[in-house]
Design an enzyme around this catalytic site. Structure first.
Site, mmCIF file in Angstrom:
data_model
loop_
_atom_site.group_PDB
_atom_site.id
_atom_site.type_symbol
_atom_site.label_atom_id
_atom_site.label_comp_id
_atom_site.label_asym_id
_atom_site.label_seq_id
_atom_site.Cartn_x
_atom_site.Cartn_y
_atom_site.Cartn_z
ATOM 1 N N GLU A 192 39.964 38.425 25.727
ATOM 2 C CA GLU A 192 38.770 38.877 26.445
ATOM 3 C C GLU A 192 38.400 40.282 25.968
ATOM 4 O O GLU A 192 39.278 41.130 25.795
ATOM 5 C CB GLU A 192 39.025 38.926 27.958
ATOM 6 N N HIS A 210 42.106 34.738 46.071
ATOM 7 C CA HIS A 210 40.989 35.668 45.882
ATOM 8 C C HIS A 210 41.004 36.649 47.048
ATOM 9 O O HIS A 210 41.223 36.249 48.201
ATOM 10 C CB HIS A 210 39.661 34.890 45.832
ATOM 11 N N GLN A 214 43.039 34.938 37.063
ATOM 12 C CA GLN A 214 43.092 36.386 37.234
ATOM 13 C C GLN A 214 44.405 36.841 36.589
ATOM 14 O O GLN A 214 45.343 36.037 36.468
ATOM 15 C CB GLN A 214 43.088 36.681 38.750
HETATM 16 P P1 FAD Z 1 33.622 32.183 43.531
HETATM 17 O O1 FAD Z 1 34.290 31.025 42.921
HETATM 18 O O2 FAD Z 1 32.246 31.987 44.047
HETATM 19 O O3 FAD Z 1 34.578 32.687 44.714
HETATM 20 C C1 FAD Z 1 34.311 33.886 45.429
HETATM 21 C C2 FAD Z 1 34.858 33.766 46.840
HETATM 22 O O4 FAD Z 1 34.130 32.756 47.547
HETATM 23 C C3 FAD Z 1 36.328 33.306 46.893
HETATM 24 O O5 FAD Z 1 36.937 33.943 47.976
HETATM 25 C C4 FAD Z 1 36.224 31.808 47.114
HETATM 26 O O6 FAD Z 1 37.387 31.301 47.769
HETATM 27 C C5 FAD Z 1 34.983 31.701 47.976
HETATM 28 N N1 FAD Z 1 34.226 30.451 47.765
HETATM 29 C C6 FAD Z 1 33.983 29.824 46.591
HETATM 30 N N2 FAD Z 1 33.246 28.713 46.790
HETATM 31 C C7 FAD Z 1 33.009 28.642 48.135
HETATM 32 C C8 FAD Z 1 32.301 27.730 48.958
HETATM 33 N N3 FAD Z 1 31.649 26.677 48.461
HETATM 34 N N4 FAD Z 1 32.284 27.977 50.314
HETATM 35 C C9 FAD Z 1 32.912 29.074 50.836
HETATM 36 N N5 FAD Z 1 33.592 29.957 50.094
HETATM 37 C C10 FAD Z 1 33.645 29.757 48.762
HETATM 38 N N6 FAD Z 1 33.320 39.796 37.164
HETATM 39 C C11 FAD Z 1 32.219 40.280 36.519
HETATM 40 O O7 FAD Z 1 31.405 40.964 37.134
HETATM 41 N N7 FAD Z 1 31.991 40.018 35.186
HETATM 42 C C12 FAD Z 1 32.853 39.255 34.449
HETATM 43 O O8 FAD Z 1 32.625 39.028 33.274
HETATM 44 C C13 FAD Z 1 34.024 38.745 35.087
HETATM 45 N N8 FAD Z 1 34.921 37.977 34.418
HETATM 46 C C14 FAD Z 1 36.005 37.447 35.075
HETATM 47 C C15 FAD Z 1 36.878 36.607 34.383
HETATM 48 C C16 FAD Z 1 37.994 36.058 35.023
HETATM 49 C C17 FAD Z 1 38.923 35.159 34.255
HETATM 50 C C18 FAD Z 1 38.235 36.357 36.391
HETATM 51 C C19 FAD Z 1 39.451 35.793 37.081
HETATM 52 C C20 FAD Z 1 37.367 37.176 37.097
HETATM 53 C C21 FAD Z 1 36.241 37.729 36.445
HETATM 54 N N9 FAD Z 1 35.328 38.532 37.125
HETATM 55 C C22 FAD Z 1 34.220 39.037 36.482
HETATM 56 C C23 FAD Z 1 35.547 38.877 38.536
HETATM 57 C C24 FAD Z 1 34.897 37.843 39.489
HETATM 58 O O9 FAD Z 1 33.513 37.835 39.339
HETATM 59 C C25 FAD Z 1 35.299 38.223 40.905
HETATM 60 O O10 FAD Z 1 36.666 37.966 41.097
HETATM 61 C C26 FAD Z 1 34.467 37.660 42.039
HETATM 62 O O11 FAD Z 1 34.862 38.323 43.240
HETATM 63 C C27 FAD Z 1 34.625 36.179 42.272
HETATM 64 O O12 FAD Z 1 34.051 35.450 41.286
HETATM 65 P P2 FAD Z 1 34.260 33.854 41.205
HETATM 66 O O13 FAD Z 1 33.467 33.399 40.086
HETATM 67 O O14 FAD Z 1 35.691 33.499 41.249
HETATM 68 O O15 FAD Z 1 33.565 33.440 42.601
#
Ligand code: FAD
Length: 293
Positions: A17, A150, A177
């Site tokens: 990354e 998370h 993560q």
């Molecule tokens: P989601 O999957 O939407 O989850 C977020 C929260 O909502 C979680 O608590 C989950 O349990 C909950 N949730 C999910 N779906 C639902 C649903 N249907 N109903 C109710 N609750 C739900 N951030 C950046 O800004 N830029 C990046 O490039 C970036 N790259 C990353 C790469 C990796 C490998 C990882 C692990 C993280 C990265 N992040 C990045 C950080 C990430 O955006 C954050 O961790 C963010 O808080 C959650 O993103 P997510 O896509 O996992 O969200």
């Protein structure tokens, strides 16, 4: 090439990354790091995306640069603080640039967000909503997952329940993560199996080569930091080279254990430091050759 095809054609994948610069002046330095990483022939390189599109243009340009250098690119895309129109425009831009792999993310809640702010003007509240759109457009799509839960989730079981939405929406693979204790990942993989989640999981490894990184990483990821890691940070915090060597050795040890236990993908958070990634690769080159023979 689609990352799903790469994963299914190999026993173990190694990927990196990188993040784009915030300042335009720094673009050539980051580009050089990307080129150095690309020359090591990883299975793919992922390029982060600033939440709210703050590094939008540089992310896409860097992803295209990686792709043009002969390495598959995985462009990250976040939906927080973006309108649907902006997201669709970025997706079109990816297509024009020949990018076929996207990591679909919600993005972190920004520190400067204020009460009453509409953080989701696109109406896409979760990463799974973005996954569906990208799949409809024919992309190979990855998603994030959190072996230690998370930070916003009430508990790990609920987090896995929410992860199921991402999987049902069609993610081709998941990237974790950062983890510093492999047992956290093994227990997570067991829970995924129990929840009938079968998509490939790539383990996120962050080499700690600077003692100040530890606090930042804990704040960011909530990850458990084993005593062994804290000890070398304490002992070598004032010696740059010793810290680097210890951090590379720790990450190498983690990776060898993961591969030995059947983990199929290692994703290294390089922090744009190609020399660290190169040193780790050198330590595991015979292992990678042996498993993929
Ligand atoms: P989601 O999957 O939407 O989850 C977020 C929260 O909502 C979680 O608590 C989950 O349990 C909950 N949730 C999910 N779906 C639902 C649903 N249907 N109903 C109710 N609750 C739900 N951030 C950046 O800004 N830029 C990046 O490039 C970036 N790259 C990353 C790469 C990796 C490998 C990882 C692990 C993280 C990265 N992040 C990045 C950080 C990430 O955006 C954050 O961790 C963010 O808080 C959650 O993103 P997510 O896509 O996992 O969200």
């Amino acid at each position: 090439m689609k990352i799903s095809e790469i994963i299914s054609s190999k026993k173990v994948t190694i990927s990196f990354e990188i993040f784009p610069p915030k300042k335009q002046d720094d673009f050539s330095t980051v580009k050089q790091s990307a080129m150095t990483l690309s020359a090591t022939k990883p299975d793919f390189i992922s390029i982060t995306h600033g939440a709210g599109g703050s590094t939008n243009k540089n992310s896409a340009t860097l992803a295209q640069t990686v792709q043009d250098s002969g390495t598959t690119a995985l462009a990250h895309l976040t939906c927080i603080r973006s309108s649907k129109e902006q997201l669709l425009k970025t997706i079109e831009d990816f297509k024009t640039r020949g990018i076929t792999n996207v990591l679909a993310l919600r993005g972190d809640i920004p520190n400067d967000s204020f009460e009453g702010e509409n953080l989701f003007p696109s109406g896409l509240f979760h990463a799974s909503d973005l996954v569906s759109i990208l799949k409809e457009q024919g992309f190979c799509v990855g998603g994030a997952c959190y072996p230690e839960g998370h930070p916003e989730s009430a508990n790990r079981d609920l987090d896995i329940e929410n992860l199921k939405h991402k999987v049902s929406a069609g993610v081709d693979f998941l990237t974790t993560q950062m983890i510093f204790d492999n047992d956290m990942l093994y227990s997570f993989l067991y829970r995924l199996q129990s929840a009938n989640i079968r998509v490939p999981v790539l383990a996120g490894i962050m080499p700690i080569t600077n003692a100040n990184q530890v606090k930042r990483m804990v704040d960011l990821s909530n990850a458990y930091i084993p005593r062994k890691l804290l000890s070398f940070c304490d002992r070598f915090k004032n010696d740059k080279e010793a810290m680097k060597q210890a951090g590379i050795a720790y990450a190498t040890d983690q990776i060898i254990d993961l591969i030995s236990n059947g983990v199929r993908g290692i994703h290294i958070y390089t922090m744009n430091k190609p020399e660290i990634a190169q040193a780790i690769l050198k330590n595991i080159d015979s292992i990678i050759k042996a498993v993929n023979a």
